[in-house]
Structures are given as structure tokens and as C-alpha cells.
Design a protein around this motif. Structure first.
Motif, PDB file in Angstrom:
ATOM      1  N   MET A 138      12.464  48.510  20.642  1.00  0.00           N
ATOM      2  CA  MET A 138      12.500  47.429  19.653  1.00  0.00           C
ATOM      3  C   MET A 138      12.419  47.969  18.234  1.00  0.00           C
ATOM      4  O   MET A 138      11.841  49.019  17.977  1.00  0.00           O
ATOM      5  CB  MET A 138      11.348  46.448  19.887  1.00  0.00           C
ATOM      6  N   ARG A 139      13.049  47.217  17.311  1.00  0.00           N
ATOM      7  CA  ARG A 139      12.948  47.579  15.900  1.00  0.00           C
ATOM      8  C   ARG A 139      11.667  46.979  15.360  1.00  0.00           C
ATOM      9  O   ARG A 139      11.399  45.802  15.552  1.00  0.00           O
ATOM     10  CB  ARG A 139      14.150  47.035  15.138  1.00  0.00           C
ATOM     11  N   PHE A 182      10.632  47.400  11.945  1.00  0.00           N
ATOM     12  CA  PHE A 182      10.999  46.822  10.652  1.00  0.00           C
ATOM     13  C   PHE A 182      12.210  47.532  10.078  1.00  0.00           C
ATOM     14  O   PHE A 182      12.615  48.584  10.565  1.00  0.00           O
ATOM     15  CB  PHE A 182       9.829  46.835   9.653  1.00  0.00           C
ATOM     16  N   GLN A 183      12.752  46.923   9.026  1.00  0.00           N
ATOM     17  CA  GLN A 183      13.893  47.483   8.325  1.00  0.00           C
ATOM     18  C   GLN A 183      13.487  47.576   6.852  1.00  0.00           C
ATOM     19  O   GLN A 183      12.784  46.682   6.361  1.00  0.00           O
ATOM     20  CB  GLN A 183      15.053  46.503   8.473  1.00  0.00           C
ATOM     21  N   ASP A 211      11.753  44.353   5.526  1.00  0.00           N
ATOM     22  CA  ASP A 211      11.973  43.138   6.306  1.00  0.00           C
ATOM     23  C   ASP A 211      11.281  43.315   7.654  1.00  0.00           C
ATOM     24  O   ASP A 211      11.740  44.091   8.492  1.00  0.00           O
ATOM     25  CB  ASP A 211      13.468  42.902   6.551  1.00  0.00           C
ATOM     26  N   GLU A 242      10.021  42.268  11.408  1.00  0.00           N
ATOM     27  CA  GLU A 242      10.626  41.519  12.505  1.00  0.00           C
ATOM     28  C   GLU A 242       9.746  40.299  12.774  1.00  0.00           C
ATOM     29  O   GLU A 242       8.528  40.364  12.691  1.00  0.00           O
ATOM     30  CB  GLU A 242      10.691  42.381  13.766  1.00  0.00           C
ATOM     31  N   PRO A 281       9.127  38.067  15.762  1.00  0.00           N
ATOM     32  CA  PRO A 281       9.452  37.813  17.168  1.00  0.00           C
ATOM     33  C   PRO A 281       9.373  36.323  17.519  1.00  0.00           C
ATOM     34  O   PRO A 281       8.411  35.645  17.161  1.00  0.00           O
ATOM     35  CB  PRO A 281       8.390  38.618  17.929  1.00  0.00           C
ATOM     36  N   ASP A 322       3.957  41.949  18.758  1.00  0.00           N
ATOM     37  CA  ASP A 322       5.120  41.649  19.591  1.00  0.00           C
ATOM     38  C   ASP A 322       4.694  41.377  21.035  1.00  0.00           C
ATOM     39  O   ASP A 322       5.122  40.399  21.649  1.00  0.00           O
ATOM     40  CB  ASP A 322       6.125  42.809  19.538  1.00  0.00           C
ATOM     41  N   GLU A 354      15.303  52.214   9.177  1.00  0.00           N
ATOM     42  CA  GLU A 354      14.732  51.363  10.215  1.00  0.00           C
ATOM     43  C   GLU A 354      13.681  52.137  10.994  1.00  0.00           C
ATOM     44  O   GLU A 354      13.808  53.351  11.159  1.00  0.00           O
ATOM     45  CB  GLU A 354      15.819  50.897  11.204  1.00  0.00           C
ATOM     46  N   TRP A 360      11.971  52.241  14.717  1.00  0.00           N
ATOM     47  CA  TRP A 360      12.132  51.783  16.094  1.00  0.00           C
ATOM     48  C   TRP A 360      11.003  52.313  16.964  1.00  0.00           C
ATOM     49  O   TRP A 360      10.500  53.414  16.750  1.00  0.00           O
ATOM     50  CB  TRP A 360      13.465  52.275  16.672  1.00  0.00           C
TER      51      TRP A 360
END
Lengths: 375, 264
Positions: free
Chosen positions: A91-92, A94-95, A106, A108, A110, A144, A294, A296
Motif C-alpha cells: 500500500m501507498r 503517502f505521496q 497527500d 492516504e 482509507p 489503515d 511516494e 510504499w
């Protein structure tokens, strides 16, 4: 229906129950046949269940087999637990984007679907509780995992047969479902194909109340109990846990570790199929322009060299060190760390090891020659 | 941001099929960005334009099979700040390293009408056997996403995220059912990740295109193959493909052949 009363559910009734759960807004995840195994996947109803299928399991082998009846839960355990639904494989996190000389992150957000687990076994429910200790009950909560885990509906199944590598009786995690369920089924195959259903929560009682069910009579209840007792008495493996922490701590130089390492391929399968293993690796990636990055997270394993990599190299560079670390943590130091064993006796690490290493045999060999140092 | 001078990229070919160079061209959506970020100074597969060295980044495809190439790779190394090998030929000698197990002179005499015109080395060897290499990207061919990751990492001066664990990890990330445990011999447990578990995702055993993983226990996996009924010929063949000369695979295939001879 309330408390621990039990009712009788026909096969059609089970179909109606699954639809009633769906109508409550749950996505059904249950057993289904795919690629030569019974896997957990999204199902739409009773038609997707592995009717008339079972399996044979031994160290390093799994074979799907036909049954001569139409049992819907006539297998023991497939390759997957429920781990991937809550602790997702990749899963990512954040970006980050460059903007006006600085950068913005940004996160995430969920919004996972509400899941209903269909056919969960007692060992796997214990495993979820073990993972909850890591992701929800420690110093930090994994957002998450928490979002995915929140409000999960559980239709458990009392095992009607033990797999060749099962040892839940030794780990005191089954085969009877005793907690963390909304409804629990026992499949009866004598005479009319039917289920005894037990209520484990308010929510379970509410869903069940939508179906007009007859209470289970004494005979059906006794038959259901006998099914579970039969399973309990036919475990494929036994695992002696008496004094296991001290046993392993005083045998860290036992020659059996060398024998295990000689066979171990460091492939990481045991840890990835384990329903309680929780290790992950975090990777940062950038694009060609360098304007976005990003972060991950993905499943990792204590069998990879990167797992123990610190400046200058890997701490556990030998397979022997990694194999010993995994096994000692799983069945011994986990107890010191989390107050429970990391092993629930599902036997997946035995079945899904490509070279068939059996942790029950490995520990038994150490126990049989306690204190041995030289090969 | 002020535009920096673009780093110079060179892509070299040695003994190979060009498939890894084609993986660069296969990055269709990113090609313009790559050409924007790097000055493509030498890349015969893509352009006849040739700019002189030195180069900031050299991608090297292919193995060394001639004395001329053994000289040429030293010159490439001299001209390159960073040298990255791409593919099984460059990192392990490739399929052409099958010659290493036989007498190459015999091949030449059988294949060519005028063998005296053929000048070749007795072996096909990896680039790292000849010059220092900064990073080895595995695969036959390389995975284009991993190639892009290596180029991005180079541009930003960071370590590439290229895992060296087994293919099994990739299988489990995809939710695949293990083909080995359900009855198909699979090299996944001893093979370097990178393909995303392509073959097992289609219920085929892994062929080992990415070569040995970081800590390969080839002997143990081959023992499991033998127990499941594979013959010596089967296991030698499966170990001798694109990475036949990678030490972990070579050693085991030779041990299997030796065992067979001794048992006769």
C-alpha cells in the motif's frame, strides 16, 4: 435467538443468511476454488463456496480432492488466512509533491469496504486477535489496519475435519470457535445436509432474526458437538508447548538449527502464509523529474537479508540465524513480547514450505536432545 | 529550479539478443521524459547519433565472449562514471554461457564451414568478471519498470528499490497459490525477484530468468525436485538456461551431473 442458543439452518437457509448479511452492507469474503486450492476471495453467495471439495495436506504438499458429498466447508484450511484483508500486502502510505519551493504531502484516506468473513476457523480468528495486539493494542495504532478491521462481521465455522498439518489442539486455539464471532456454523452431513448455527453477538442475533429458524434440538446439538470432537481427536500434528520458551532459549546453539538451515531456502513462504507475521518494509520512490515522491509499505520477512540490514551489512547473514530468529520468535519470545504465542497451530508454514520443513518436528528434535551442543 | 546540465547516457551491447535494450525503448510512456532528463549520447539500438565520452551512466547489455569485447568493456568502464549491467547475459553470461560446460572448439568445427575465421573465447562471462560494476539489474529480459527505477535512482543519487529476495515474496504479494506445493517444480524459492512472479501467476513453475536470489539454497530445492520425481536431466536442464553460469546454479548443475556419473 439470543445468548448461546443454537438453531438449525438448511443449505437454502445459509444462502438466505449470506444475502441478508450482504443487504446489511457487507462485502462477503469466503472460500472458493481457484488455481488448485481453496482461497479466500470476494463471493456473491452460496454458489461460490467449494461444494464437494476438500484437500490433502502434508509437509510441502497440498492437493485439492473431490468429496463424495456436497459439503460446503468440507476442507480444513487453504493457503491464505484473512491477514491480507487487514494488513494489506502492498500500500501507498503517502505521496509528496514539490510546490512553490516547498512540498505538500497527500496522505492516504482509507475507505475500505465493510467485510463479512465467511467460513473463518477458530485458529484464524485467534490469529486476527494476535495481529490486533500488534496493530491496534500497542503504543501506536496502524490507521489503515484499524479502518479495515473496524466492524468486520464474522461467520465462523467449526472445523468438520482436521488437515494433515493442523495442531490447533496443541496451541489451544481450536477447533471449536469460542470467541470473536458473530455467528458460528457447524456443518452436519448425516441425513439432511444442514447447519447448526450459534449466535456470538447482538449483531449476529439481529441478522439471524431475519430468517425464521427452528431451534436446534438436543440430537442436532449433540451431533454438532461430536463433529468438533472428532476433528479435535484427528489433528495431523502435535506440538508440545510445555516450557517452550526456556527450552528454546537454552538451546540457541543446538545442532538442530544447522539441520534446519541446511534445508531452509530462505524463500520466506512460511512467514508470508503465517496468519500472525506482521513484518513490512517501507520504500521511498521518486519519479524521473524528482517532483513527486511516494512512500510504499509492503510485506517483508525476517528471511530476507534486507530485513536485518543496518549500516555495513545484514545482522542475520546466515540462513541459520534467520531460521532460528523466526522460529524462536514465533513460538517463544513472542510470548514475552505480546503475552501470547505467535503460533496458532494452523500448520500453513508446514504445508506451504516448498521443501516441507515442519516446525513441530524441529522443536521436538531439540526437545529430545535438550542441551546438545556438538553435531 | 535552475536546469542542471543533463547527465550523459550510453547504452552498450556485448554478446546478447538486444532484448534488454529493447526494454529501454519499450518504456514508451516515459521515453520523452528519459530523453529530457538524460543526454542520450550513445545508444545504437535507438539512434545513429554518437557523442564522445565520458559518460555519466552506462547501461551495459550482453556478456563477454571475444577478446575484442574483453578489451572494449575496459574502455567502456574507463569512459563511465557509473556502469550498470542490464540482463542475464551481462550479469551471468547468458544462455550463451552453455558453452562454458563444453568444448567451444568442437562447436565451432561443427557449425562453421570455415572455422578458422572464428575468433572466440572458450567461455561467456559476466561483465563483473572483467571490470567493476556499480549495479547489476537482473532478468531475461530486464523488467522495464525496474529499469526505470534504476535510472530514476541514478538521477536522484539514491539506492534503487530492487529487492534481491526470492520470487516467492512476489507470488505472495500477488496472492498466488504456490505452484510448487500444489505439484509443479518451481525455481521461485531460489530465484531473484523482479519479474513480479510472472510464470507462477499463470500456474507455471518459475524458470529462473532472474538468476539466483540473495541466499540461494539450490541443493535443498533440487533435492525436493528429485523427491517429487525429477530426473538428473530435468534438473540440469532447468538450472542451465539464461543463468547457467551464475555460480549457485552452475555449482548445483555440475554436482548433479557428477552424482549421475558416479552412480553409473
Amino acid at each position: 435467538m439470543s445468548g448461546h442458543e443454537r438453531a438449525i439452518l438448511s443449505v437454502e437457509g445459509l444462502g438466505s443468511l449470506l444475502q441478508a448479511i450482504r443487504q446489511e452492507g457487507y462485502q462477503l469474503v469466503g472460500p472458493t476454488v481457484r488455481d488448485g486450492a481453496i482461497v479466500h476471495a470476494e463471493i456473491s453467495g452460496i454458489g461460490d463456496l467449494p461444494a464437494g471439495w476438500t484437500e490433502e495436506q502434508e509437509a510441502g504438499t497440498y492437493r485439492l480432492r473431490r468429496r463424495d458429498d456436497g459439503a460446503l466447508f468440507g476442507y480444513s484450511l487453504g493457503p491464505q488466512s484473512w491477514k491480507q484483508l487487514f494488513f494489506v500486502p502492498r500500500m501507498r502510505l503517502f505521496q509528496a509533491r514539490r510546490k512553490d519551493g516547498t512540498f505538500v504531502v497527500d496522505a492516504e484516506a482509507p475507505k475500505p469496504p465493510r467485510l463479512a468473513l465467511i467460513g473463518a476457523r477458530s485458529c484464524d480468528l485467534h490469529a486476527i486477535e494476535v495481529q490486533d495486539r500488534t496493530f491496534l493494542k500497542g503504543q501506536f495504532v496502524d490507521p489503515d489496519y484499524a479502518a479495515r478491521r473496524e466492524g468486520v462481521f464474522v461467520v465462523a465455522v467449526n472445523c468438520g475435519q482436521a488437515g494433515g498439518t493442523c495442531f490447533c489442539v496443541s496451541m489451544k486455539t481450536g477447533p471449536r470457535v469460542t470467541q470473536w464471532f458473530d455467528l458460528a456454523l457447524t456443518e452436519l452431513l448425516d441425513g439432511a445436509h444442514r447447519f447448526v448455527v450459534e449466535v456470538g453477538s447482538e449483531r449476529g442475533a439481529e441478522v439471524l432474526a431475519k430468517l425464521a429458524l427452528q431451534p436446534a434440538d438436543e440430537g442436532d446439538c449433540r451431533t454438532a458437538d461430536e463433529v468438533v470432537e472428532r476433528t479435535a481427536s484427528s489433528m495431523g500434528r502435535k506440538f508440545e508447548t510445555e516450557g517452550i520458551t526456556e527450552l528454546l532459549y537454552r538451546n540457541l546453539e543446538h545442532p538442530q538449527w544447522d539441520k534446519g538451515a541446511e534445508r531452509c531456502t530462505s524463500c520466506a513462504n512460511c512467514t508470508l502464509v503465517c496468519p500472525t507475521c506482521f513484518c513490512a518494509s517501507v520504500e521511498d520512490v521518486t519519479d524521473l523529474s524528482g517532483n513527486t515522491a511516494e512512500r510504499w509499505r509492503r510485506w517483508d520477512s525476517c528471511f530476507t537479508l534486507d530485513h536485518s540490514y543496518v549500516h555495513g551489512g545484514s545482522v542475520r547473514s546466515a540462513t541459520r540465524s534467520r531460521y532460528r530468529q523466526w522460529l524462536v520468535h514465533k513460538v517463544a519470545s513472542w510470548i514475552d513480547q505480546f503475552g501470547t504465542s505467535g503460533c496458532v497451530g494452523c500448520g500453513r508454514c508446514i504445508t506451504w514450505c516448498p521443501v516441507g520443513i515442519d516446525l513441530t518436528e524441529e522443536v521436538a528434535a531439540i526437545r529430545a536432545t535438550d542441551g546438545k551442543k556438538e553435531p | 529550479m535552475a536546469r542542471r546540465k543533463r547527465p550523459k547516457l550510453a547504452v552498450w551491447k556485448f554478446a546478447s539478443c538486444d532484448g534488454c535494450q529493447l526494454s529501454v525503448l519499450d518504456l514508451e510512456d516515459e521515453l520523452l521524459d528519459i530523453a529530457g532528463a538524460l543526454d542520450i549520447a550513445y545508444f545504437k539500438e535507438a539512434t545513429s547519433v554518437e557523442k564522445p565520452g565520458p559518460f555519466d551512466l552506462s547501461l551495459v547489455e550482453g556478456s563477454v565472449t571475444t577478446s575484442h569485447d574483453a578489451e572494449r568493456i575496459r574502455e567502456v568502464r574507463k569512459q563511465s562514471k557509473a556502469l550498470v549491467t542490464i540482463g542475464a547475459c551481462a550479469t551471468a553470461g547468458g544462455i550463451q554461457a552453455l558453452r562454458n560446460f563444453k568444448d567451444v572448439k568442437e562447436f565451432v568445427s561443427v557449425v562453421y564451414a570455415s572455422p578458422e575465421y572464428i575468433q572466440t573465447l572458450a567461455t561467456s562471462t559476466a561483465i563483473a568478471d572483467h571490470v567493476p560494476v556499480d549495479f547489476e539489474l537482473r532478468g531475461c529480459p530486464v523488467n522495464k519498470e525496474q529499469l526505470l527505477e534504476v535510472i530514476s535512482a541514478f538521477l536522484h543519487g539514491r539506492k534503487p528499490n530492487v529487492a534481491s529476495h526470492s520470487v516467492c515474496v512476489e507470488c505472495k504479494l500477488r496472492g498466488n497459490v504456490c505452484v510448487m506445493v500444489t505439484g509443479t517444480p518451481c525455481l521461485g524459492p531460489i530465484t531473484h525477484a523482479g519479474c513480479g512472479a510472472l510464470c507462477p501467476s499463470y500456474q507455471r513453475g518459475c524458470y529462473g530468468c532472474y538468476g539466483p536470489m540473495e541466499a540461494p539454497n539450490t541443493t535443498s530445492l533440487v533435492r525436493a525436485f528429485r523427491q517429487a520425481g525429477s530426473s538428473t536431466v530435468d534438473v540440469v536442464r532447468v538450472l542451465r538456461t539464461f543463468n547457467a553460469n551464475a555460480p549457485a546454479f552452475r555449482k548445483e548443475s555440475e554436482a548433479q551431473e557428477k552424482g549421475e556419473e558416479e552412480s553409473q
